[in-house]
Motif scaffolding. Structure first.
Motif, short mmCIF file in Angstrom:
data_model
loop_
_atom_site.label_atom_id
_atom_site.label_comp_id
_atom_site.label_asym_id
_atom_site.label_seq_id
_atom_site.Cartn_x
_atom_site.Cartn_y
_atom_site.Cartn_z
N ASP A 94 -3.68 -17.64 51.25
CA ASP A 94 -4.21 -16.30 51.54
C ASP A 94 -3.10 -15.27 51.68
OD1 ASP A 94 -6.90 -16.94 51.42
OD2 ASP A 94 -7.06 -17.33 53.58
N THR A 95 -2.00 -15.64 52.34
CA THR A 95 -0.91 -14.68 52.50
C THR A 95 -0.21 -14.39 51.17
OG1 THR A 95 0.67 -16.42 53.12
CG2 THR A 95 -0.46 -15.29 54.90
N LYS A 96 -0.07 -15.41 50.34
CA LYS A 96 0.60 -15.21 49.05
C LYS A 96 -0.25 -14.43 48.05
CE LYS A 96 4.51 -17.12 49.87
NZ LYS A 96 5.74 -16.35 49.84
N THR A 97 -1.57 -14.52 48.19
CA THR A 97 -2.45 -13.80 47.25
C THR A 97 -3.01 -12.53 47.86
OG1 THR A 97 -4.39 -15.07 47.97
CG2 THR A 97 -3.13 -15.94 46.09
N GLY A 98 -2.58 -12.20 49.07
CA GLY A 98 -3.07 -11.00 49.72
C GLY A 98 -4.54 -11.09 50.10
N GLY A 99 -5.06 -12.30 50.26
CA GLY A 99 -6.46 -12.47 50.64
C GLY A 99 -7.43 -12.28 49.50
N LYS A 100 -6.91 -12.15 48.28
CA LYS A 100 -7.75 -11.88 47.12
C LYS A 100 -8.77 -13.00 46.87
CE LYS A 100 -7.35 -10.75 42.21
NZ LYS A 100 -6.42 -10.51 41.10
N TYR A 101 -8.40 -14.23 47.19
CA TYR A 101 -9.26 -15.38 46.94
C TYR A 101 -9.70 -16.04 48.25
CZ TYR A 101 -7.24 -14.71 42.34
OH TYR A 101 -6.84 -14.16 41.15
N ALA A 102 -9.77 -15.27 49.31
CA ALA A 102 -10.06 -15.81 50.64
C ALA A 102 -11.39 -16.56 50.68
CB ALA A 102 -10.06 -14.69 51.67
N GLY A 103 -12.40 -16.06 50.01
CA GLY A 103 -13.69 -16.74 49.99
C GLY A 103 -13.61 -18.12 49.35
N HIS A 104 -12.89 -18.20 48.24
CA HIS A 104 -12.72 -19.48 47.55
C HIS A 104 -11.89 -20.44 48.39
CE1 HIS A 104 -14.53 -17.97 43.89
NE2 HIS A 104 -13.73 -16.90 43.93
N VAL A 105 -10.84 -19.91 48.99
CA VAL A 105 -9.97 -20.74 49.82
C VAL A 105 -10.74 -21.29 51.01
CG1 VAL A 105 -7.92 -20.72 51.31
CG2 VAL A 105 -7.84 -19.59 49.08
N ASP A 106 -11.58 -20.47 51.61
CA ASP A 106 -12.37 -20.92 52.76
C ASP A 106 -13.33 -22.04 52.37
OD1 ASP A 106 -11.10 -19.14 54.44
OD2 ASP A 106 -12.71 -17.64 54.36
N LYS A 107 -13.95 -21.92 51.18
CA LYS A 107 -14.85 -22.97 50.71
C LYS A 107 -14.10 -24.28 50.52
CE LYS A 107 -18.27 -20.16 48.26
NZ LYS A 107 -18.84 -19.86 46.94
N ILE A 108 -12.91 -24.18 49.95
CA ILE A 108 -12.12 -25.39 49.72
C ILE A 108 -11.68 -26.00 51.05
CG2 ILE A 108 -9.95 -26.25 48.76
CD1 ILE A 108 -10.36 -24.16 46.50
N GLN A 109 -11.28 -25.15 51.99
CA GLN A 109 -10.88 -25.65 53.31
C GLN A 109 -12.05 -26.36 53.99
OE1 GLN A 109 -9.45 -21.83 54.85
NE2 GLN A 109 -7.49 -22.81 55.31
N ASN A 110 -13.23 -25.77 53.94
CA ASN A 110 -14.41 -26.39 54.56
C ASN A 110 -14.76 -27.71 53.89
OD1 ASN A 110 -14.70 -24.33 56.43
ND2 ASN A 110 -16.11 -23.18 55.14
N GLY A 111 -14.71 -27.74 52.57
CA GLY A 111 -15.02 -28.97 51.85
C GLY A 111 -14.02 -30.07 52.14
#
Length: 90
Positions: A34-51
């Motif tokens: 999230d920090t490296k992408t500026g939060g641009k893909y935060a929704g996708h990252v959150d889904k992956i973290q939850n999974g």
């Protein structure tokens, strides 16, 4: 599929007792992305973290204490032979 099953078993063994540390690593990795992408893909990252966290819960055993805190297994009673050996003297 012996190799795949063997790898699954080893992975489950590594997860057991380390669930929280693995989840913390998953969260740190997601935060890093999230920090490296500026939060641009935060929704996708959150889904992956939850999974990934659910996968750790599924393959670990969060309801049991870590192996270091568990009592060693009790040795089972050896089976009793109900039939005595037959003497085969010639």
């Amino acid at each position: 599929m012996g190799l795949i099953d063997d790898l699954k078993g080893k992975a489950k063994g590594l997860i057991h007792g380390n669930e929280q540390a693995i989840k913390d690593g998953i969260n740190k990795a997601g935060d890093f992305v999230d920090t490296k992408t500026g939060g641009k893909y935060a929704g996708h990252v959150d889904k992956i973290q939850n999974g990934a966290s659910k996968l750790v819960d599924k393959n670990g055993t969060p309801d049991q204490a870590p192996a270091s805190e568990q009592a060693p297994p009790v040795n089972p009673v050896p089976p009793v032979n109900p039939v005595p050996p037959v003497d085969k003297a010639p």
